[in-house]
Motif scaffolding. Sequence first.
Motif, PDB file in Angstrom:
ATOM      1  N   VAL A   1       0.834  -1.193   0.000  1.00 19.51           N
ATOM      2  CA  VAL A   1       0.000   0.000   0.000  1.00 19.51           C
ATOM      3  C   VAL A   1       0.872   1.248   0.000  1.00 19.51           C
ATOM      4  O   VAL A   1       0.524   2.255  -0.635  1.00 19.51           O
ATOM      5  CB  VAL A   1      -0.975  -0.018   1.191  1.00 19.51           C
ATOM      6  CG1 VAL A   1      -1.832   1.242   1.213  1.00 19.51           C
ATOM      7  CG2 VAL A   1      -1.874  -1.259   1.128  1.00 19.51           C
ATOM      8  N   ASP A   2       2.013   1.203   0.669  1.00 16.33           N
ATOM      9  CA  ASP A   2       2.919   2.352   0.701  1.00 16.33           C
ATOM     10  C   ASP A   2       3.290   2.793  -0.713  1.00 16.33           C
ATOM     11  O   ASP A   2       3.265   3.989  -1.034  1.00 16.33           O
ATOM     12  CB  ASP A   2       4.196   2.006   1.469  1.00 16.33           C
ATOM     13  CG  ASP A   2       3.939   1.557   2.895  1.00 16.33           C
ATOM     14  OD1 ASP A   2       4.428   2.222   3.814  1.00 16.33           O
ATOM     15  OD2 ASP A   2       3.250   0.541   3.092  1.00 16.33           O
ATOM     16  N   LEU A   3       3.627   1.840  -1.572  1.00 12.39           N
ATOM     17  CA  LEU A   3       4.046   2.178  -2.930  1.00 12.39           C
ATOM     18  C   LEU A   3       2.880   2.679  -3.767  1.00 12.39           C
ATOM     19  O   LEU A   3       3.026   3.620  -4.564  1.00 12.39           O
ATOM     20  CB  LEU A   3       4.694   0.952  -3.583  1.00 12.39           C
ATOM     21  CG  LEU A   3       6.023   0.499  -2.969  1.00 12.39           C
ATOM     22  CD1 LEU A   3       6.478  -0.819  -3.592  1.00 12.39           C
ATOM     23  CD2 LEU A   3       7.087   1.566  -3.152  1.00 12.39           C
ATOM     24  N   LEU A   4       1.717   2.071  -3.598  1.00 10.35           N
ATOM     25  CA  LEU A   4       0.542   2.523  -4.351  1.00 10.35           C
ATOM     26  C   LEU A   4       0.133   3.930  -3.925  1.00 10.35           C
ATOM     27  O   LEU A   4      -0.230   4.764  -4.763  1.00 10.35           O
ATOM     28  CB  LEU A   4      -0.609   1.538  -4.146  1.00 10.35           C
ATOM     29  CG  LEU A   4      -0.418   0.167  -4.795  1.00 10.35           C
ATOM     30  CD1 LEU A   4      -1.549  -0.776  -4.396  1.00 10.35           C
ATOM     31  CD2 LEU A   4      -0.356   0.277  -6.316  1.00 10.35           C
ATOM     32  N   VAL A   5       0.185   4.202  -2.623  1.00 13.12           N
ATOM     33  CA  VAL A   5      -0.143   5.542  -2.140  1.00 13.12           C
ATOM     34  C   VAL A   5       0.880   6.552  -2.653  1.00 13.12           C
ATOM     35  O   VAL A   5       0.531   7.680  -3.024  1.00 13.12           O
ATOM     36  CB  VAL A   5      -0.216   5.558  -0.605  1.00 13.12           C
ATOM     37  CG1 VAL A   5      -0.246   6.980  -0.066  1.00 13.12           C
ATOM     38  CG2 VAL A   5      -1.451   4.791  -0.128  1.00 13.12           C
ATOM     39  N   GLN A   6       2.145   6.164  -2.688  1.00 14.02           N
ATOM     40  CA  GLN A   6       3.184   7.053  -3.197  1.00 14.02           C
ATOM     41  C   GLN A   6       2.888   7.466  -4.638  1.00 14.02           C
ATOM     42  O   GLN A   6       3.140   8.607  -5.037  1.00 14.02           O
ATOM     43  CB  GLN A   6       4.543   6.355  -3.122  1.00 14.02           C
ATOM     44  CG  GLN A   6       5.731   7.218  -3.487  1.00 14.02           C
ATOM     45  CD  GLN A   6       6.044   8.273  -2.437  1.00 14.02           C
ATOM     46  OE1 GLN A   6       5.685   8.111  -1.278  1.00 14.02           O
ATOM     47  NE2 GLN A   6       6.704   9.344  -2.845  1.00 14.02           N
ATOM     48  N   ALA A   7       2.318   6.547  -5.417  1.00 17.65           N
ATOM     49  CA  ALA A   7       2.003   6.847  -6.811  1.00 17.65           C
ATOM     50  C   ALA A   7       0.703   7.630  -6.958  1.00 17.65           C
ATOM     51  O   ALA A   7       0.590   8.524  -7.799  1.00 17.65           O
ATOM     52  CB  ALA A   7       1.917   5.545  -7.607  1.00 17.65           C
ATOM     53  N   LEU A   8      -0.308   7.310  -6.130  1.00 18.55           N
ATOM     54  CA  LEU A   8      -1.651   7.881  -6.317  1.00 18.55           C
ATOM     55  C   LEU A   8      -1.865   9.198  -5.580  1.00 18.55           C
ATOM     56  O   LEU A   8      -2.592  10.069  -6.065  1.00 18.55           O
ATOM     57  CB  LEU A   8      -2.704   6.872  -5.851  1.00 18.55           C
ATOM     58  CG  LEU A   8      -2.873   5.617  -6.704  1.00 18.55           C
ATOM     59  CD1 LEU A   8      -3.804   4.630  -6.016  1.00 18.55           C
ATOM     60  CD2 LEU A   8      -3.415   5.975  -8.086  1.00 18.55           C
ATOM     61  N   ALA A   9      -1.268   9.344  -4.393  1.00 15.94           N
ATOM     62  CA  ALA A   9      -1.558  10.519  -3.562  1.00 15.94           C
ATOM     63  C   ALA A   9      -1.241  11.843  -4.258  1.00 15.94           C
ATOM     64  O   ALA A   9      -2.023  12.794  -4.125  1.00 15.94           O
ATOM     65  CB  ALA A   9      -0.821  10.414  -2.232  1.00 15.94           C
ATOM     66  N   PRO A  10      -0.141  11.977  -5.002  1.00 20.44           N
ATOM     67  CA  PRO A  10       0.083  13.255  -5.693  1.00 20.44           C
ATOM     68  C   PRO A  10      -0.991  13.587  -6.721  1.00 20.44           C
ATOM     69  O   PRO A  10      -1.166  14.759  -7.072  1.00 20.44           O
ATOM     70  CB  PRO A  10       1.446  13.043  -6.372  1.00 20.44           C
ATOM     71  CG  PRO A  10       2.125  11.989  -5.553  1.00 20.44           C
ATOM     72  CD  PRO A  10       1.015  11.079  -5.121  1.00 20.44           C
ATOM     73  N   LEU A  11      -1.721  12.591  -7.174  1.00 23.25           N
ATOM     74  CA  LEU A  11      -2.759  12.797  -8.191  1.00 23.25           C
ATOM     75  C   LEU A  11      -4.120  13.087  -7.577  1.00 23.25           C
ATOM     76  O   LEU A  11      -4.855  13.950  -8.063  1.00 23.25           O
ATOM     77  CB  LEU A  11      -2.857  11.562  -9.097  1.00 23.25           C
ATOM     78  CG  LEU A  11      -1.574  11.151  -9.829  1.00 23.25           C
ATOM     79  CD1 LEU A  11      -1.808   9.859 -10.597  1.00 23.25           C
ATOM     80  CD2 LEU A  11      -1.114  12.256 -10.768  1.00 23.25           C
ATOM     81  N   ILE A  12      -4.480  12.371  -6.497  1.00 22.65           N
ATOM     82  CA  ILE A  12      -5.836  12.498  -5.961  1.00 22.65           C
ATOM     83  C   ILE A  12      -5.866  12.853  -4.482  1.00 22.65           C
ATOM     84  O   ILE A  12      -6.948  13.025  -3.917  1.00 22.65           O
ATOM     85  CB  ILE A  12      -6.647  11.201  -6.197  1.00 22.65           C
ATOM     86  CG1 ILE A  12      -5.985  10.002  -5.491  1.00 22.65           C
ATOM     87  CG2 ILE A  12      -6.792  10.923  -7.683  1.00 22.65           C
ATOM     88  CD1 ILE A  12      -6.795   8.709  -5.609  1.00 22.65           C
TER      89      ILE A  12
ATOM     90  N   LEU B   1      -3.934  12.182  -0.381  1.00 19.94           N
ATOM     91  CA  LEU B   1      -3.597  11.039   0.464  1.00 19.94           C
ATOM     92  C   LEU B   1      -4.819  10.245   0.885  1.00 19.94           C
ATOM     93  O   LEU B   1      -4.879   9.020   0.697  1.00 19.94           O
ATOM     94  CB  LEU B   1      -2.832  11.518   1.699  1.00 19.94           C
ATOM     95  CG  LEU B   1      -2.574  10.463   2.788  1.00 19.94           C
ATOM     96  CD1 LEU B   1      -1.842   9.262   2.215  1.00 19.94           C
ATOM     97  CD2 LEU B   1      -1.793  11.065   3.947  1.00 19.94           C
ATOM     98  N   GLU B   2      -5.814  10.901   1.459  1.00 21.77           N
ATOM     99  CA  GLU B   2      -6.960  10.163   1.989  1.00 21.77           C
ATOM    100  C   GLU B   2      -7.754   9.451   0.894  1.00 21.77           C
ATOM    101  O   GLU B   2      -8.124   8.285   1.054  1.00 21.77           O
ATOM    102  CB  GLU B   2      -7.830  11.088   2.827  1.00 21.77           C
ATOM    103  CG  GLU B   2      -7.107  11.547   4.108  1.00 21.77           C
ATOM    104  CD  GLU B   2      -7.959  12.427   5.005  1.00 21.77           C
ATOM    105  OE1 GLU B   2      -9.182  12.176   5.099  1.00 21.77           O
ATOM    106  OE2 GLU B   2      -7.417  13.375   5.607  1.00 21.77           O
ATOM    107  N   PRO B   3      -8.055  10.093  -0.253  1.00 20.90           N
ATOM    108  CA  PRO B   3      -8.719   9.348  -1.334  1.00 20.90           C
ATOM    109  C   PRO B   3      -7.869   8.194  -1.861  1.00 20.90           C
ATOM    110  O   PRO B   3      -8.410   7.136  -2.208  1.00 20.90           O
ATOM    111  CB  PRO B   3      -8.939  10.413  -2.415  1.00 20.90           C
ATOM    112  CG  PRO B   3      -8.955  11.704  -1.683  1.00 20.90           C
ATOM    113  CD  PRO B   3      -7.974  11.542  -0.573  1.00 20.90           C
ATOM    114  N   ALA B   4      -6.553   8.375  -1.917  1.00 19.15           N
ATOM    115  CA  ALA B   4      -5.690   7.300  -2.400  1.00 19.15           C
ATOM    116  C   ALA B   4      -5.757   6.093  -1.477  1.00 19.15           C
ATOM    117  O   ALA B   4      -5.863   4.946  -1.932  1.00 19.15           O
ATOM    118  CB  ALA B   4      -4.250   7.798  -2.517  1.00 19.15           C
TER     119      ALA B   4
END
Length: 521
Positions: free
Chosen positions: A76-87, A89-92
């Motif tokens: 999850v750490d890696l997926l959040v690292q990729a998604l959070a800048p786009l959407i 932290l909490e939605p990611a």
Amino acid sequence: MTTTVASPPRAWWEGRPYALLLIALSVVPLLWPPIPPLTDLLGHMGRYRVQLDIDSSPYLAQYFGFKWAILANLGVDLLVQALAPLIGLEPAVKLVVLAIPPITVAGLIGIVRETHGRVPATAAFALPLAWGYPYQFGFVNFALSMGLAMCAFALWLRLGRLGWRRLRMGLFVPIGIAIWFAHVFGWGVLGLLVFSAELVAYRRSGDGLIIAAIRAGLACWPLWPPILLMVAWRGQAAGTTGDWFYWRVKLGYLLSVLRERWRDWDIVGALLLHVLFVVAVVERRFRVDPVLALAAAVMAITFAVLPRILLGSAYADMRLAPTVVMCAVLAFNPSGFSHRGQAAWAIGATLFFLARVGTSTAALALYSAGWQAQEPALDHIARGSRVLALASMPCSREWHTARTEHLSSLATVRRDAFVNDQWVMPGAQLLTVHYDKGGRYTRDPSQIVRPTRRCRSRAESLLEPAVQSFPRDAFDYVWLIDVAPAKRPVDYPELIPLWFGERSGALYRVDHSVSGTPRSD
């Protein structure tokens, strides 16, 4: 002229629409809560905030350190690292955690299609285990890796059935590495599942048991490369291993596979699955798949020999309990019953699945409401400040808790604050804490307070001694979480009330101009 005999139509529980419906319904329990109310998740989210913003925040680096490294616990750490800048932290986090149950359910359906040739009428009984106790506990990297392992095993079986073995060998080198990085447990379980399938295949081809076992082990070679990563990982780790063969506790874990909120309902559900397994064993009209039966036996043995703490990770054996039950239930198919009998089993399994979806939805909504009732305290916390959290928790033997052990991490997530609830374990976490001024109130579980001395661990405290002893100059706020009004501290002039919850919880500002009198705990 040849006559083509039409194959009988698939029953409704064997068709794709039914499978897709089960997958879609597994998402429902987490649709409503803004943040999935899983016990440890908010602590992970505090770490995600640090990993995302430690280089840009003027506050986080004062208290925390973060350095990427090879670690078998990063899904999850890696997926959040990729998604959070786009959407964000909490939605990611919600998107990733929401996806874990349907991934797992899809993998399980794929496995039974490959092993039984169709979806057994009883399969839906096992599917609520996709969001069972380890998931509810917030072991999200573990749960993600297990879901991916189930999908990967279904793919392994399918490629083998189609005869695409070279393609399978090539695909499973990166697949095994990816699952290892998600969490080592998923990689290990995938290896055991693949070994079980290959052992059965070689035994069917006429090999003796020893030769078949050797060939099955060699057939798993695409999953071997992470062994080299294990060497690099464990070289930097300091986690311990212990608590072996606690049989009473292991039995409790088997009764807790569906643990969520309502003890009697959860235990009845677990007992139903165990009874179903016994019925399937003694009722001759149930057909057993040897691959899943062997997998269930291998998982049961592994569960029995696993300690409670493995390489620094607690509840190692508990995490595997739902997989044992899952494999055992899915190994059997009531195909020896009449069509009407199988339909009755399918209806019962579907009703059980729907009942678990319904009560899970209600339970998670209630947990979320409890969290949201405490969140207004965050409006009074200054950005970058230092927060001493004290979360009141019942004794660990209690089935239902408010899941607020790490609610305080929202102050890190939303206010870039230091909070004393982060885990620090070399080789198991990438985050470090370097705030010695806080003394023993710098890391998990110093934020947990218990009602009696008898039911607390050494690192936990009682509320009143904690309020008395914490270093006043090290913190700007004291956040009492799930603490009843009658237990709020009094006669501490240095603690200025800022917010009181309607039913529980309070926030105090520490007035550093007033001399407190902390005493030893």
